[in-house]
Design an enzyme around this catalytic site. Structure first.
Site, mmCIF file in Angstrom:
data_model
loop_
_atom_site.group_PDB
_atom_site.id
_atom_site.type_symbol
_atom_site.label_atom_id
_atom_site.label_comp_id
_atom_site.label_asym_id
_atom_site.label_seq_id
_atom_site.Cartn_x
_atom_site.Cartn_y
_atom_site.Cartn_z
ATOM 1 N N MET A 173 0.942 -1.185 -0.091
ATOM 2 C CA MET A 173 0.119 -0.038 -0.069
ATOM 3 C C MET A 173 0.892 1.243 -0.033
ATOM 4 O O MET A 173 0.515 2.260 0.528
ATOM 5 C CB MET A 173 -1.114 -0.082 1.140
ATOM 6 C CG MET A 173 -1.986 -0.977 0.996
ATOM 7 S SD MET A 173 -3.559 -0.616 2.120
ATOM 8 C CE MET A 173 -2.983 -0.669 3.732
ATOM 9 N N HIS A 180 8.980 0.974 3.170
ATOM 10 C CA HIS A 180 10.357 1.136 3.983
ATOM 11 C C HIS A 180 11.219 -0.040 4.115
ATOM 12 O O HIS A 180 10.885 -0.775 2.997
ATOM 13 C CB HIS A 180 9.696 1.211 5.646
ATOM 14 C CG HIS A 180 8.841 0.014 6.042
ATOM 15 N ND1 HIS A 180 9.201 -1.202 5.906
ATOM 16 C CD2 HIS A 180 7.685 0.143 6.239
ATOM 17 C CE1 HIS A 180 8.129 -1.947 6.240
ATOM 18 N NE2 HIS A 180 7.050 -1.101 6.411
ATOM 19 N N ASP A 181 12.134 -0.284 4.575
ATOM 20 C CA ASP A 181 13.164 -1.216 4.351
ATOM 21 C C ASP A 181 12.802 -2.589 4.483
ATOM 22 O O ASP A 181 13.427 -3.423 4.017
ATOM 23 C CB ASP A 181 14.518 -1.018 5.578
ATOM 24 C CG ASP A 181 15.481 0.090 5.069
ATOM 25 O OD1 ASP A 181 15.207 0.726 3.932
ATOM 26 O OD2 ASP A 181 16.138 0.753 5.889
ATOM 27 N N HIS A 193 9.618 -3.352 3.357
ATOM 28 C CA HIS A 193 9.165 -3.753 1.933
ATOM 29 C C HIS A 193 10.225 -4.128 1.100
ATOM 30 O O HIS A 193 10.198 -4.977 0.198
ATOM 31 C CB HIS A 193 8.599 -2.326 1.424
ATOM 32 C CG HIS A 193 7.261 -2.273 2.329
ATOM 33 N ND1 HIS A 193 7.143 -1.140 2.684
ATOM 34 C CD2 HIS A 193 5.974 -2.928 2.124
ATOM 35 C CE1 HIS A 193 5.743 -1.135 3.696
ATOM 36 N NE2 HIS A 193 5.145 -2.123 3.145
ATOM 37 N N GLU A 237 6.084 -11.434 7.889
ATOM 38 C CA GLU A 237 5.251 -12.058 8.952
ATOM 39 C C GLU A 237 4.809 -11.187 9.912
ATOM 40 O O GLU A 237 4.284 -11.413 10.975
ATOM 41 C CB GLU A 237 6.266 -12.997 9.403
ATOM 42 C CG GLU A 237 6.539 -14.199 8.597
ATOM 43 C CD GLU A 237 7.235 -15.397 9.485
ATOM 44 O OE1 GLU A 237 7.744 -15.246 10.196
ATOM 45 O OE2 GLU A 237 7.151 -16.491 8.701
ATOM 46 N N GLN A 256 -2.654 -12.049 8.205
ATOM 47 C CA GLN A 256 -2.956 -11.862 6.818
ATOM 48 C C GLN A 256 -2.361 -13.061 5.877
ATOM 49 O O GLN A 256 -2.771 -13.246 5.008
ATOM 50 C CB GLN A 256 -2.376 -10.428 6.613
ATOM 51 C CG GLN A 256 -2.332 -10.230 5.226
ATOM 52 C CD GLN A 256 -1.825 -8.402 4.918
ATOM 53 O OE1 GLN A 256 -2.755 -7.706 5.153
ATOM 54 N NE2 GLN A 256 -0.721 -8.615 4.485
ATOM 55 N N ARG A 316 2.951 2.714 9.498
ATOM 56 C CA ARG A 316 2.564 3.453 10.632
ATOM 57 C C ARG A 316 3.553 4.242 11.406
ATOM 58 O O ARG A 316 3.160 5.291 12.028
ATOM 59 C CB ARG A 316 1.434 2.503 11.344
ATOM 60 C CG ARG A 316 0.475 1.983 10.604
ATOM 61 C CD ARG A 316 -0.447 1.177 11.581
ATOM 62 N NE ARG A 316 -1.483 0.697 11.050
ATOM 63 C CZ ARG A 316 -2.893 1.239 11.121
ATOM 64 N NH1 ARG A 316 -3.019 2.117 11.765
ATOM 65 N NH2 ARG A 316 -3.900 0.401 10.246
#
Length: 280
Positions: free
Chosen positions: A30, A34-35, A37, A149, A154, A188
């Protein structure tokens, strides 16, 4: 790097690559990268011929419209970061490319794993997640798809969705990517005050102490009580902490070496909701 905004152009392009025998790695995001991802994208790059990253803030998984509105959007920087590490393609669709006007999330039956923890506190959330990931999988048609994880529940939802929808993709769970201080990386975190950002590693510290107690022979109930008592004396508001099996995500009464178990936690730092988990 090529940026696609329409699945009608992306899908046939990827299909041609697969006809040539190429493997496609995929990372649905989305944005607000950040690192964590980037570590998933790097794994995909290492394991596949081509890598696709999608950036799409999915409206059907937000219970609170205000959260959807506040969700950080940093597309220009995201694309820059993905270009720097060698991602091949980005799928950056408008809502209309994935959803028909007025379309809502598909309602799934996930045999209860969608009703506990995040599902209990965010009704309908996982229907929205499963709906958009199914759409993205069909648009991209990847060989492998990578998920962190930190959002373990999810991952279990997506694994079940793939079975139900009979989508031919390998779901690859990846370990939680943490900052040097132990804080699980999350988009977040951008919204944390400097004071809360400094204090937030407390969450992971408590999780590690909980595992140490389990290793000393404490029961799940005793470990849960310890976490609740520790948070009650902290600046954080604990929403929940539970210890479950990793398959059905049901609370356990005893630790059993034959059953993989994990502790899941959600706590508020100010008004920012942080999630984390740890394997026991």
């Amino acid at each position: 790097m090529v940026v696609f905004t329409e699945k009608d152009k992306l899908t046939p392009f990827i299909q041609n690559l697969k006809k040539e025998g190429k493997t496609i790695g995929f990372l649905p995001t989305m944005g607000a990268l950040h690192d964590g991802h980037l570590s998933l994208a790097k794994a995909s790059i290492a394991q596949n011929d081509y890598t696709v990253v999608s950036i799409f803030v999915n409206p059907t998984q937000f219970n609170n419209p205000e959260d959807l509105e506040k969700y950080p959007r940093t597309e220009e920087n995201d694309i820059k970061l993905l270009t720097e590490i060698g991602v091949d393609f980005v799928y950056l669709p408008p809502v209309s490319d994935l959803y028909n006007k007025g379309e809502v999330a598909k309602v799934y039956d996930f045999d209860g794993i969608d009703k506990v923890m995040e599902g209990e506190f965010r009704p309908g959330h996982f229907d929205g997640v499963a709906t958009v990931v199914a759409k993205l999988f069909r648009a991209v048609n990847p060989t492998k798809a990578y998920f962190g994880e930190k959002d373990f529940q999810q991952i279990r939802i997506i694994q079940e969705m793939v079975k139900q929808e009979q989508i031919d993709v390998e779901v690859v769970p990846m370990p939680i990517f943490r900052a040097d201080n132990g804080l699980a990386l999350s988009s977040r975190n951008m919204r944390l005050t400097s004071e809360n950002l400094e204090a937030a590693p407390f969450i992971y510290q408590v999780l590690k102490e909980a595992v140490a107690l389990k290793n000393k022979g404490k029961t799940p109930t005793e470990v849960i009580d310890f976490v609740k008592e520790t948070f009650a004396q902290s600046a954080f508001e604990l929403e929940y902490f539970t210890i479950t099996d990793e398959e059905k995500l049901q609370p356990i009464d005893t630790f059993n070496t034959d059953v993989k178990t994990r502790g899941f936690i959600v706590a508020y730092a100010g008004d920012i909701r942080l999630i984390d988990n740890i394997q026991f």
